[in-house]
Scaffold this motif. Structure first.
Motif, PDB file in Angstrom:
ATOM      1  N   GLY C  15      46.510  48.450  38.383  1.00 35.66           N
ATOM      2  CA  GLY C  15      46.107  49.353  39.462  1.00 35.66           C
ATOM      3  C   GLY C  15      47.120  50.455  39.690  1.00 35.66           C
ATOM      4  O   GLY C  15      46.748  51.585  40.028  1.00 35.66           O
ATOM      5  N   TYR C  18      46.427  53.107  37.087  1.00 34.92           N
ATOM      6  CA  TYR C  18      45.204  53.832  37.452  1.00 34.92           C
ATOM      7  C   TYR C  18      45.454  54.748  38.645  1.00 34.92           C
ATOM      8  O   TYR C  18      44.990  55.891  38.687  1.00 34.92           O
ATOM      9  CB  TYR C  18      44.069  52.864  37.808  1.00 34.92           C
ATOM     10  N   ALA C 237      38.341  55.265  40.163  1.00 32.69           N
ATOM     11  CA  ALA C 237      39.199  54.851  41.273  1.00 32.69           C
ATOM     12  C   ALA C 237      39.266  55.955  42.323  1.00 32.69           C
ATOM     13  O   ALA C 237      39.150  55.685  43.525  1.00 32.69           O
ATOM     14  CB  ALA C 237      40.591  54.536  40.751  1.00 32.69           C
ATOM     15  N   LEU C 254      44.164  50.565  42.873  1.00 32.05           N
ATOM     16  CA  LEU C 254      44.489  49.137  43.025  1.00 32.05           C
ATOM     17  C   LEU C 254      43.226  48.302  42.985  1.00 32.05           C
ATOM     18  O   LEU C 254      43.178  47.245  42.356  1.00 32.05           O
ATOM     19  CB  LEU C 254      45.246  48.919  44.337  1.00 32.05           C
ATOM     20  N   GLY C 257      42.021  47.957  39.547  1.00 31.67           N
ATOM     21  CA  GLY C 257      42.926  47.045  38.839  1.00 31.67           C
ATOM     22  C   GLY C 257      42.627  45.597  39.176  1.00 31.67           C
ATOM     23  O   GLY C 257      42.516  44.741  38.293  1.00 31.67           O
TER      24      GLY C 257
END
Lengths: 531, 365, 300
Positions: C15, C18, C237, C254, C257
């Motif tokens: 995360g 990302y 995301a 997050l 993830g």
């Protein structure tokens, strides 16, 4: 714009001085951009470890070329363009004077003579001038043919413009025949002509027409209804797998499965449409993208049904409406029925006409729908959704029909694709395909069928043509593979065309009804939708 | 409300409330629009006029209340229960927008054809028959062009029928939007500030168009331009801060001191002047004693009055927060209620030469 | 429980990467309202720059402390990637600013194709594996945490703090927020809009370059096509968190993830991406502007 900023400085520095300075900047930036990636190359050695190879000579060449390009653009290119007084900066139309200087009769005659001579002595060329030069001369010949064709188009531009649709359809219908005839004469045998036509009909004709059809289908969603769809390839995949699986497992005919594939794709279009109804703009874009990826990932991972990444093979060929087949082992093989020699070209030519018919069906339905309330509602939705609702238009069903109709044509194209290939795998349905189709729609000019067809021809035909540049190997060495540069050039071409014509090749909109005269609506008035 | 008036009311708004979070945009509003009349909805900026429109045309779902539309054929619809797009389609209420919403990339004719969507959808057998060329779509299509032409002529736009709507000058865009709304075949036409930004000539052309429409369709109108309101409307409803402060004929409304107070944004002293003119001697005496101590720091009713907020109670217990002294009508009420109210007929109009649309003078301080 | 915490840590690592990429998407979207499709490939370019620097360091010096090597890789990658993004913005997006909205989207896709193929042409199509840079693994109560994961989380946290400070506490950040609200008005008030936008692209690219370096360190391999998948995930995301919202980008990163690591741990690794995309679609059905995004209200 950067151009206008630099033109202010024009007053203090002469173009050449300025060009010199700009070239230095460009060189510095190019050096920065390329030093690690062109100057050095990561290679694996025998023990599979990464090592760096050094290519400083190549780096210097690239940087110098960048500087030269920038220098000549600023010093000569830009003043030249300004002098041409491009009237319409927005559309980037070349002034007629420039074009007429470029297309001149003597040059046309030279090009024709050159092309004919080179064709006539084609087989003797390698013996006369050596392999290396012969490749170059073949390329020159292709350029001469293209130039001659462009001249013809330029001289008859008024006539062509007035009858574009009819001429275009006629050219498309005659294309395989012309190819076969020309190649037959060239090879002095009809069979030779048929074999030679395979590449032209299959790689260029069918390939481009598939993209034309897909782009026309997506045009309904993006160009007319103004809903940005980044996952269009999913419907193509649904259609392709529908035919591949049902055709190979149950042996159903293409003609039954074509509508089935379309219906299934339309169903998935509605399935996608429902959740995204409330979404706008980029939220819509990402969900459609995600949808496309979901379909692909399911195709990869649902191995029991789709055979995973290995794909489905042995997909039955299309039959000639059940009367004849194109399998040479069948009793009713076309060659046996019509008592002609065996050739794989028949199938390709038949497929060409099939995809042409499907594409024209798409175009016909789109034009027809645009003149009907649902099509007008799509365009109205693109222009202003709130106004639509205030006029009693059910925007939910309007959006869903747009998704479904667009998806249906994607499904048809998919069924055709798997019949043509005889093999489908998830590899063919990656996001890049969606991006290419969307790019064709936007580059062509949203909503314009003609513009989209031209864009498909330029972009797909252009990248296919790059495969023909094998002769460059003789200049750059055996390791040089022009195909590698295909997608690099494709990406750059997308950028350049968009910068040149932000509204696409055909920026104006054809009205669907008129009281007195049909006047094209300038692109500056049409909106692009909220999606 | 007599049974008769119920019958010829095309639109009845009853106890309409609209809340956005804690903000009460409309509070307990009731009024009705009569068939064949032009009803004007007026009020200062932010009075909630457009919100009322959005509730009637289904763009907002009202928090409370009932909006009934009585069709000419005896049918009646509860507009707050209909989905957005069915209000024009079934209840036959059409509207225009304050900031014009045309299909700017489509020609004028196409704009008017889009407005006939539902009719043409039926005629084309929901596209399928029309696509195959079966059925009466061709004829329906020709009729729709005729209707469009009819309204283009009325709006004086027929010469530009094949131009894109975005290419029209502002006044013509307004008329086109009205023509487009008329092409849906409405019984009630809701116009949101049709005269905004028009020059006098365009304004006059608009009045003609509206009077023409009035013969067949009832009109509900939001307008700031008092000359338009006074000239063409039969009935005026005045809103301030989401509440109705006056309702009646143009004549009665223009002389209503509450309306004058709301509109002019008069200084407190001027409320006195108005009262003096009315001849409310008692009030003047009262006011002399000590004005405004109860009203916080602001000594004027300026919009810029101090940050102290007071809350005005509401019948259902919502609290609408209004900056101190902002509601002129409430202020007037507060003052007038000190003394027994004289009949409003006696309230003479504003001082001569002062137009109700003139800049609120309170803002100067 | 241990297993769950283990997955939580894996998810946090993923995360973080990302999130770093997502910030680039969300910032560019916030300021000029376009999806910078080339951002995933900018990330890949960053990873390749780090790779080349890693190899240079390896060939010049016998041994370099890992921290120093990582720092050098990161800084060079940040500089180079910023130069790429700056050039791309200037060449492919700026001339189209204020034009047809889909035009910059198409140039962005074009740039994405061009960038990944540029790397393919110049660096070859094969995967580029490097020897592991950091291999320590700590075992706490049966939960294994590798040093790589700790580095990733710490670097991400530090960068986010720095970034938060830049956006919320400096005049540059104020200019960015002003441009985000109303570019014309900001220009009228003396904000150099072009420069602010350039800086936004540079900042986004720098974060993507860090993500690229961390990615290379974590997985130890990179290929020219590796920009797409993390790019799309990060974009997902950003949208999930509410595009245009910086905390949203981190939160979205997050979440993606966690979803991925949990799904692969408890269900099937095959469908982890399907799960991430499906959750995106479901969230958007209920929250059409993402979790922390400002609802887009069109005034009637």
């Amino acid at each position: 714009m950067a151009v206008s900023v630099s033109s202010e400085r024009d007053t203090v520095a002469s173009p050449v001085q300025r060009a010199f300075r700009e070239a230095l900047y460009a060189g510095a930036i190019a050096l920065g951009l390329f030093i690690l990636f062109i100057g050095l190359k990561t290679d694996q050695n025998i023990s599979n470890q990464l090592i760096l190879a050094q290519r400083w000579g190549l780096l210097i060449t690239v940087v110098v070329l960048t500087m030269l390009g920038r220098f000549f653009y600023i010093a000569y290119g830009q003043p030249f363009m300004t002098n041409q007084k491009i009237a319409d900066v927005a559309t980037g139309l070349l002034p007629a004077s420039l074009a007429s200087r470029f297309f001149q009769l003597p040059a046309f005659i030279v090009a024709i003579v050159l092309a004919v001579v080179l064709f006539a002595f084609n087989s003797a060329l390698p013996g006369l001038v050596g392999d290396k030069l012969a490749g170059g001369l073949q390329f020159l010949r292709a350029l001469a043919v293209i130039y001659a064709l462009a001249c013809v188009i330029f001289y008859f531009r008024a006539f062509i413009h007035a009858n574009f649709t009819k001429l275009g359809i006629a050219a498309l219908v005659l294309y395989p025949i012309l190819v076969v005839v020309v190649l037959s004469i060239y090879a002095w045998s009809i069979m030779g002509g048929l074999q030679g036509s395979l590449k032209w009909v299959d790689n260029y004709g069918i390939q481009i027409l598939i993209y034309v059809m897909l782009a026309w289908g997506l045009n309904i969603v993006v160009g007319l209804a103004g809903l940005l769809d980044l996952g269009y390839v999913a419907f193509y995949a649904v259609g392709a797998y529908a035919y591949a699986l049902l055709g190979s497992h149950y042996g159903l005919s293409f003609w039954i499965l074509l509508p089935v594939a379309g219906a299934m794709a339309a169903f998935w279009g509605v399935m996608l449409g429902f959740p995204v109804l409330r979404l706008r703009g980029d939220y819509l874009a990402i969900v459609t993208l995600a949808f496309g990826e979901i379909i692909r990932l399911v195709l990869i991972n649902w191995r029991d049904v789709t055979n995973g990444s290995a794909g489905v093979s042995g997909i039955p060929k299309v039959t000639f409406f059940g009367l004849m087949t194109f399998n040479s082992t069948d009793p009713n093989y076309i060659g046996k029925v019509l008592d002609i020699a065996q050739s794989s070209a028949y199938y390709k030519i038949f497929l060409y006409y099939l995809i042409l018919a499907l594409a024209l069906l798409t175009a016909f339905v789109t034009t027809r729908l645009r003149r009907m309330p649902v099509g007008r509602a799509w365009e109205a939705l693109r222009e202003d959704e709130i106004a639509c609702r205030s006029l009693g238009i059910n925007t939910t069903t309007t959006k869903l029909t747009a998704f479904a109709t667009g998806a249906m044509f994607g499904g048809f194209a998919g069924a055709f694709f798997s019949a043509r290939q005889g093999f489908v795998s998830p590899e063919s349905f990656v996001f890049l395909e969606s991006a290419i189709i969307l790019a064709i729609v936007v580059l062509g000019g949203m909503g314009s069928l003609v513009g989209i067809a031209v864009a498909a021809m330029v972009m797909i035909g252009g990248t296919e043509a790059l495969r023909e540049l094998d002769f460059l190997k003789s200049f750059f060495g055996k390791d040089f593979t022009p195909e590698l540069y295909r997608m690099l050039l494709f990406g750059m071409a997308m950028v350049i065309v968009m910068l040149w014509k932000p509204r696409g090749f055909v920026g104006s909109r054809e009205p669907t009804a008129f009281l007195r005269e049909r006047k094209a609506v300038s692109g500056s008035f049409t909106k692009e939708g909220h999606g | 409300m007599s049974a008769n008036s119920m019958k010829d009311a095309i639109l009845q708004v009853e106890h309409l409330s609209m809340k956005f979070g804690g903000l009460v945009a409309i509070g307990d509003l009731s009024f009705q629009a009569k068939r064949g009349e032009i009803t004007a909805l007026i009020g200062p900026n932010g009075a909630g006029k457009t919100t009322v429109f959005n509730c009637i045309t289904g763009f907002y779902k009202p928090s409370e209340g009932m909006i009934t539309l009585n069709g000419a054929d005896g049918s009646s619809f509860l507009l707050e229960r209909l989905p957005n797009h069915e209000i024009p389609a079934r209840a036959k209420v059409a509207r225009t927008f304050q900031n014009i919403r045309l299909f700017s990339g489509m020609t004028l004719l196409e704009n008017l054809l889009v407005a006939q969507h539902n009719k043409l959808m039926k005629a084309s057998g929901y596209t399928i028959l029309g696509l195959l060329g079966i059925g009466g779509y061709r004829r329906a299509s020709a009729e729709s062009v005729e209707l469009a032409k009819h309204w283009l002529e009325k709006a004086d736009l027929v010469d530009r029928a094949d131009d894109p709507a975005g290419d029209l000058p502002y006044g013509a865009q307004r008329r086109l939007e009205i023509a487009r709304a008329m092409c849906t075949g409405p019984e009630l036409l809701c116009l949101d500030e049709p005269a905004a930004g028009l020059n006098p000539k365009e304004s006059a052309a608009l009045n003609t168009l509206l009077m023409d429409i009035k013969s067949s369709t009832s009109i509900l109108l939001i307008e700031h331009d008092m000359s338009v309101v006074m000239q063409i409307s039969d009935h005026v409803v005045v809103l301030e801060y989401g509440r109705k402060i006056s309702d009646g004929s143009p004549q009665s409304v223009r002389t209503d001191p509450r309306v004058i107070a709301a509109y002019l944004g008069v200084d407190d002293e001027e409320v006195e002047t108005v009262l003096t003119e009315v001849g409310d001697e008692d009030v003047i005496e009262q006011l002399d004693i000590g004005p405004d101590t109860a009203h916080g720091p602001g000594t004027s009713s300026s919009y810029l009055a101090g940050p102290v907020s007071d809350t005005i109670g509401h019948s259902e217990g919502e609290r609408v927060t209004v900056s101190k002294g902002a509601s002129k009508a409430a202020q007037f009420d507060a003052k007038a209620s000190v003394a027994p109210r004289k009949p409003t007929e006696r309230a003479t109009a504003k001082p001569p030469g002062k137009s109700p649309t003139s800049k609120p003078r309170g803002g100067r301080k | 429980m241990q297993y769950f915490v283990q997955q939580l840590i894996n998810g946090l690592t993923l995360g973080s990467i990302y999130g770093l990429i997502a910030i680039g998407y969300t910032m560019v979207y916030g300021i000029i309202g376009m999806i910078n499709f080339a951002h995933g490939d900018i990330f890949m370019v960053g990873a390749f720059a780090a790779l080349v620097v890693f190899l240079i360091l390896g060939s010049l010096f016998y041994s370099v402390p890992v921290v120093l090597a990582l720092l050098i890789m990161m800084i060079v990658a940040m500089l180079l990637t910023s130069l790429y993004n700056w050039t791309i913005e200037k060449v492919a997006y700026r001339p189209l600013r204020g034009s047809f909205r889909l035009a910059p989207l198409i140039t962005a896709i074009g740039m994405s194709i061009a960038l990944s193929n540029f790397i393919q042409v110049t660096q070859g199509p094969r995967n580029k594996p490097i020897p592991p840079m950091v291999s320590q693994v700590y075992n706490i109560n049966g939960i294994s945490v590798s040093l790589k994961q700790i580095i990733i989380v710490i670097v991400t946290a530090l960068l986010l703090a720095l970034f938060w400070y830049l956006v919320n506490r400096t005049s540059l950040g104020r200019a960015q927020r002003a441009c985000e609200q109303d570019r014309k008005m900001a220009a009228l008030l003396g904000v150099d809009v072009d420069r602010t936008i350039s800086i936004t692209f540079i900042m986004g690219a720098a974060l993507a370059a860090v993500a690229g370096t961390l990615f290379l360190m974590y997985y130890g391999v990179i290929a020219f096509s590796d920009g797409f998948v993390p790019g799309v995930k990060a974009f997902t995301a950003a949208v999930l968190g509410g595009i245009g919202s910086l905390p949203g980008a981190v939160l979205g990163g997050l979440m993606i993830g966690f979803i991925e690591s949990m799904w692969s741990a408890y269900f099937s690794i095959d469908y982890k991406d399907v799960a991430a995309f499906s959750i995106l679609a479901i969230v958007l059905i209920f929250l059409p502007s993402g979790i922390l995004g400002r609802p887009e209200v069109e005034k009637v």
